[in-house]
Scaffold this motif. Structure first.
Motif, PDB file in Angstrom:
ATOM      1  N   ALA A  70      17.954  43.901  40.220  1.00 56.92           N
ATOM      2  CA  ALA A  70      17.311  42.575  40.121  1.00 56.92           C
ATOM      3  C   ALA A  70      17.996  41.540  40.998  1.00 56.92           C
ATOM      4  O   ALA A  70      18.326  40.442  40.555  1.00 56.92           O
ATOM      5  N   GLY A  71      18.208  41.878  42.263  1.00 52.85           N
ATOM      6  CA  GLY A  71      18.770  40.897  43.166  1.00 52.85           C
ATOM      7  C   GLY A  71      19.250  41.491  44.473  1.00 52.85           C
ATOM      8  O   GLY A  71      19.399  42.714  44.607  1.00 52.85           O
ATOM      9  N   HIS A  72      19.463  40.612  45.457  1.00 49.24           N
ATOM     10  CA  HIS A  72      20.070  40.989  46.728  1.00 49.24           C
ATOM     11  C   HIS A  72      21.483  40.429  46.848  1.00 49.24           C
ATOM     12  O   HIS A  72      22.299  40.964  47.593  1.00 49.24           O
ATOM     13  N   ILE A  73      21.746  39.330  46.141  1.00 49.06           N
ATOM     14  CA  ILE A  73      23.072  38.712  46.108  1.00 49.06           C
ATOM     15  C   ILE A  73      23.477  38.593  44.643  1.00 49.06           C
ATOM     16  O   ILE A  73      22.665  38.230  43.787  1.00 49.06           O
ATOM     17  N   PHE A  74      24.759  38.895  44.357  1.00 49.46           N
ATOM     18  CA  PHE A  74      25.212  38.923  42.976  1.00 49.46           C
ATOM     19  C   PHE A  74      26.501  38.126  42.826  1.00 49.46           C
ATOM     20  O   PHE A  74      27.394  38.190  43.674  1.00 49.46           O
ATOM     21  N   ILE A  75      26.555  37.361  41.731  1.00 51.46           N
ATOM     22  CA  ILE A  75      27.751  36.585  41.409  1.00 51.46           C
ATOM     23  C   ILE A  75      28.169  36.960  39.992  1.00 51.46           C
ATOM     24  O   ILE A  75      27.360  36.891  39.057  1.00 51.46           O
ATOM     25  N   GLU A  76      29.433  37.372  39.839  1.00 51.85           N
ATOM     26  CA  GLU A  76      29.963  37.769  38.536  1.00 51.85           C
ATOM     27  C   GLU A  76      31.236  36.985  38.255  1.00 51.85           C
ATOM     28  O   GLU A  76      32.081  36.818  39.149  1.00 51.85           O
ATOM     29  N   GLY A  77      31.386  36.518  37.040  1.00 54.07           N
ATOM     30  CA  GLY A  77      32.600  35.819  36.649  1.00 54.07           C
ATOM     31  C   GLY A  77      33.604  36.777  36.029  1.00 54.07           C
ATOM     32  O   GLY A  77      33.242  37.668  35.265  1.00 54.07           O
ATOM     33  N   VAL A  78      34.880  36.605  36.382  1.00 55.50           N
ATOM     34  CA  VAL A  78      35.948  37.457  35.848  1.00 55.50           C
ATOM     35  C   VAL A  78      37.091  36.565  35.387  1.00 55.50           C
ATOM     36  O   VAL A  78      37.582  35.733  36.152  1.00 55.50           O
ATOM     37  N   GLU A  79      37.493  36.724  34.130  1.00 59.07           N
ATOM     38  CA  GLU A  79      38.679  36.025  33.644  1.00 59.07           C
ATOM     39  C   GLU A  79      39.613  37.031  33.000  1.00 59.07           C
ATOM     40  O   GLU A  79      39.181  38.117  32.592  1.00 59.07           O
ATOM     41  N   LYS A  80      40.884  36.678  32.930  1.00 62.94           N
ATOM     42  CA  LYS A  80      41.871  37.578  32.342  1.00 62.94           C
ATOM     43  C   LYS A  80      42.352  37.017  31.020  1.00 62.94           C
ATOM     44  O   LYS A  80      42.683  35.839  30.910  1.00 62.94           O
ATOM     45  N   SER A  81      42.351  37.922  30.030  1.00 67.53           N
ATOM     46  CA  SER A  81      42.834  37.515  28.717  1.00 67.53           C
ATOM     47  C   SER A  81      44.358  37.443  28.736  1.00 67.53           C
ATOM     48  O   SER A  81      45.009  37.799  29.728  1.00 67.53           O
ATOM     49  N   GLU A  82      44.937  36.991  27.631  1.00 70.15           N
ATOM     50  CA  GLU A  82      46.397  36.884  27.549  1.00 70.15           C
ATOM     51  C   GLU A  82      47.056  38.244  27.691  1.00 70.15           C
ATOM     52  O   GLU A  82      48.189  38.352  28.157  1.00 70.15           O
ATOM     53  N   SER A  83      46.347  39.294  27.297  1.00 70.74           N
ATOM     54  CA  SER A  83      46.905  40.647  27.413  1.00 70.74           C
ATOM     55  C   SER A  83      46.716  41.230  28.806  1.00 70.74           C
ATOM     56  O   SER A  83      47.171  42.335  29.087  1.00 70.74           O
ATOM     57  N   GLY A  84      46.037  40.475  29.687  1.00 71.48           N
ATOM     58  CA  GLY A  84      45.805  40.967  31.045  1.00 71.48           C
ATOM     59  C   GLY A  84      44.497  41.712  31.208  1.00 71.48           C
ATOM     60  O   GLY A  84      44.191  42.187  32.307  1.00 71.48           O
ATOM     61  N   LYS A  85      43.707  41.826  30.141  1.00 69.74           N
ATOM     62  CA  LYS A  85      42.430  42.526  30.213  1.00 69.74           C
ATOM     63  C   LYS A  85      41.401  41.680  30.965  1.00 69.74           C
ATOM     64  O   LYS A  85      41.337  40.464  30.782  1.00 69.74           O
ATOM     65  N   LEU A 107      37.875  40.225  31.653  1.00 68.55           N
ATOM     66  CA  LEU A 107      36.665  39.912  30.890  1.00 68.55           C
ATOM     67  C   LEU A 107      35.616  39.405  31.865  1.00 68.55           C
ATOM     68  O   LEU A 107      35.852  38.456  32.607  1.00 68.55           O
ATOM     69  N   PHE A 108      34.465  40.059  31.864  1.00 70.14           N
ATOM     70  CA  PHE A 108      33.396  39.687  32.779  1.00 70.14           C
ATOM     71  C   PHE A 108      32.445  38.740  32.057  1.00 70.14           C
ATOM     72  O   PHE A 108      31.787  39.121  31.090  1.00 70.14           O
ATOM     73  N   ILE A 109      32.380  37.506  32.556  1.00 70.98           N
ATOM     74  CA  ILE A 109      31.581  36.491  31.862  1.00 70.98           C
ATOM     75  C   ILE A 109      31.299  35.316  32.797  1.00 70.98           C
ATOM     76  O   ILE A 109      32.138  34.953  33.625  1.00 70.98           O
ATOM     77  N   ILE A 110      30.110  34.763  32.725  1.00 66.52           N
ATOM     78  CA  ILE A 110      29.788  33.482  33.353  1.00 66.52           C
ATOM     79  C   ILE A 110      29.504  32.516  32.205  1.00 66.52           C
ATOM     80  O   ILE A 110      28.502  32.656  31.502  1.00 66.52           O
ATOM     81  N   ARG A 111      30.387  31.577  32.005  1.00 64.23           N
ATOM     82  CA  ARG A 111      30.286  30.691  30.839  1.00 64.23           C
ATOM     83  C   ARG A 111      29.447  29.444  31.129  1.00 64.23           C
ATOM     84  O   ARG A 111      28.754  28.949  30.263  1.00 64.23           O
ATOM     85  N   ASP A 140      25.470  32.059  27.928  1.00 64.42           N
ATOM     86  CA  ASP A 140      26.400  32.753  28.809  1.00 64.42           C
ATOM     87  C   ASP A 140      25.802  34.106  29.201  1.00 64.42           C
ATOM     88  O   ASP A 140      24.886  34.613  28.552  1.00 64.42           O
ATOM     89  N   TYR A 141      26.333  34.696  30.244  1.00 63.54           N
ATOM     90  CA  TYR A 141      25.849  36.006  30.686  1.00 63.54           C
ATOM     91  C   TYR A 141      26.876  36.600  31.629  1.00 63.54           C
ATOM     92  O   TYR A 141      27.915  35.988  31.921  1.00 63.54           O
ATOM     93  N   LEU A 142      26.606  37.808  32.140  1.00 68.28           N
ATOM     94  CA  LEU A 142      27.594  38.504  32.958  1.00 68.28           C
ATOM     95  C   LEU A 142      27.338  38.386  34.458  1.00 68.28           C
ATOM     96  O   LEU A 142      28.271  38.251  35.242  1.00 68.28           O
ATOM     97  N   THR A 143      26.082  38.452  34.869  1.00 65.74           N
ATOM     98  CA  THR A 143      25.775  38.514  36.309  1.00 65.74           C
ATOM     99  C   THR A 143      24.596  37.616  36.659  1.00 65.74           C
ATOM    100  O   THR A 143      23.558  37.661  35.993  1.00 65.74           O
ATOM    101  N   LEU A 144      24.781  36.833  37.722  1.00 65.44           N
ATOM    102  CA  LEU A 144      23.681  36.057  38.288  1.00 65.44           C
ATOM    103  C   LEU A 144      23.187  36.802  39.525  1.00 65.44           C
ATOM    104  O   LEU A 144      23.959  37.090  40.446  1.00 65.44           O
ATOM    105  N   GLY A 145      21.900  37.123  39.518  1.00 65.41           N
ATOM    106  CA  GLY A 145      21.309  37.811  40.667  1.00 65.41           C
ATOM    107  C   GLY A 145      20.360  36.883  41.408  1.00 65.41           C
ATOM    108  O   GLY A 145      19.613  36.120  40.795  1.00 65.41           O
TER     109      GLY A 145
END
Length: 437
Positions: free
Chosen positions: A57-72, A74-78, A217-222
């Motif tokens: 569902a797209g030609h260009i994709f934007i994904e948000g990535v943040e790191k938790s305190e444990s270093g994990k 997390l993929f999220i667009i807030r 919120d969601y994971l990927t903008l297409g």
């Protein structure tokens, strides 16, 4: 003088119609074979790219990535306000903006289970997506059920699922906790082969709820563009606008590395606060496919060389026979004043026109075969579906590639005829006239 040689060369070819047709047919067959390969690979990337664009569902994709305190990770667009401002400021033309959340879960039904990706889509705003999924049973109206789920026919067969059945899905939330949810089979789509059973489709809000993602919120903008060819220009216009507003992973690469792999390495090595964004395009994803096409094109040229190496043997032997048959004729022409160069050119002109005739016939025959193949509907449930366009084969051969093929065939044909031509040119008139056949 040249026009006389051309007329004489054409007359000589017409004198031996059967031999000329056989050699021309061999050349035409070689051209036909290589053009079919090159024509299919020429549209390979375009078809795969469009089909992947539909799937993702797209030609260009934007994904948000943040790191938790444990270093994990997390993929999220807030909050996508800045993303939308960047898209507007870039001035790019797009058809649709898609917001997706996705998880990998296990669908359970009557003691059986299967691992699948479940994609959450906004079925109200993404009405175009209905054109990309071909339903075998059910309807898109059933997706008005917040817990509706669309599965492929292959999944339905493996789990013996029917419309209206309730299934349980086990999954991990976006932060890694275990969770489970219930879905109702709203529709069954036709399996499109290799990638058809990779994803099931649900409502974005319910997928977010199961993943513990806040509403909105969601994971990927297409970004779905009017044409695949618009991808790189649109990405170039959008990227600087994003860089002014958000943290982006660098798209700089080293060597043959593509931007997508470079971003993945940065995620593993870098530390950051807040959300950092991945900016990728369908061309980044297709870089490996393009490499396959490059290899196929090289293989095609090798096949062409091998085929014409075999054909060259036939051409050389044929012109040796022609030389033997025309010894006295060559002697007569030399005796009345034809120079050695003219005799050589006569043989080479015959080979040239023979090659041109075979090339033109090969082009016409290849065009006819491509036209016939392009009319055949191969269906949407074939493993080749991702290589086709709406179930049909397509062919595209760059003009430069056709010129290259023509040049190679002409060069090889002339090379094959060069030895007999030089042999004919080197004959002495008296010896040629005295030779008995």
């Amino acid at each position: 003088m040249l026009m006389n040689l051309i007329k004489l060369a054409l007359r000589n070819l017409s004198r031996q119609k059967r031999r000329s047709i056989l050699l021309g047919s061999a050349i035409a067959f070689g051209i036909l074979f290589i053009l079919l390969i090159q024509g299919f690979t020429g549209s390979f990337v375009e078809n795969v790219g469009e089909n992947f664009s539909h799937l993702l569902a797209g030609h260009i994709f934007i994904e948000g990535v943040e790191k938790s305190e444990s270093g994990k990770e997390l993929f999220i667009i807030r909050d996508d306000q800045q993303l939308m401002e960047a898209v507007a400021a870039s001035g790019i033309s797009y058809q649709f903006l898609t917001k997706r959340s996705e998880f990998r879960g296990t669908i359970l039904f009557e003691g059986n289970g299967i691992n699948q990706s479940i994609v959450g889509a906004d079925w109200n705003s993404e009405s175009f997506f209905r054109e990309r999924i071909i339903l075998q049973e059910g309807s898109f109206e059933n997706m008005s059920d917040p817990q509706g789920l669309i599965i492929s026919s292959k999944i339905a067969d493996r789990l013996n699922l029917h419309l209206g059945d309730r299934v349980t899905v086990k999954l991990q939330t976006f932060t890694g906790q275990q969770n489970a949810g219930d879905f109702t089979i709203a529709a069954i789509s036709i399996d499109t082969g290799l990638f058809g059973s990779m994803s099931c489709y649900a409502n974005l809000e319910y997928v977010n709820e199961l993943m513990n993602i806040e509403p909105g919120d969601y994971l990927t903008l297409g970004i779905y563009l009017p044409d695949l060819m618009d991808t790189d220009p649109a990405a170039s216009a959008l990227l600087p606008e994003l860089e002014e507003r958000i943290q982006l992973f660098s798209r700089e690469t080293t060597g043959d590395q593509n931007p997508f792999m470079a971003i993945l390495e940065q995620q593993e090595e870098d530390s950051w606060e807040g959300i950092r964004y991945r900016f990728t395009t369908i061309n980044d994803i297709l870089s490996e496919v393009k490499e396959i096409v490059r290899v196929l094109n090289i293989a095609g040229i090798v096949i062409l060389l091998v085929l014409f190496s075999i054909i060259m043997v036939g051409i050389t032997n044929t012109f040796r026979m022609v030389l033997f048959e025309r010894i006295q004729e060559i002697g007569t022409m030399r005796a009345v004043g034809m120079q050695r160069g003219a005799v050589r050119n006569l043989f080479l002109l015959e080979a040239f026109f023979l090659a041109i005739g075979g090339i033109v016939a090969g082009f016409l025959l290849a065009g006819l075969v491509m036209l016939i193949l392009a009319q055949i509907y191969w269906g949407v449930d074939t493993p080749l579906f991702m290589l086709l366009k709406n179930g049909f084969m397509t062919f595209r051969i760059p003009f430069f590639q056709m010129l290259l093929d023509t040049g190679i065939v002409l060069a090889l044909t002339l090379f094959a005829a060069a030895w007999p031509a030089n042999k004919a040119a080197g004959m002495k008139p008296a010896a040629a006239l005295a030779t008995e056949k």
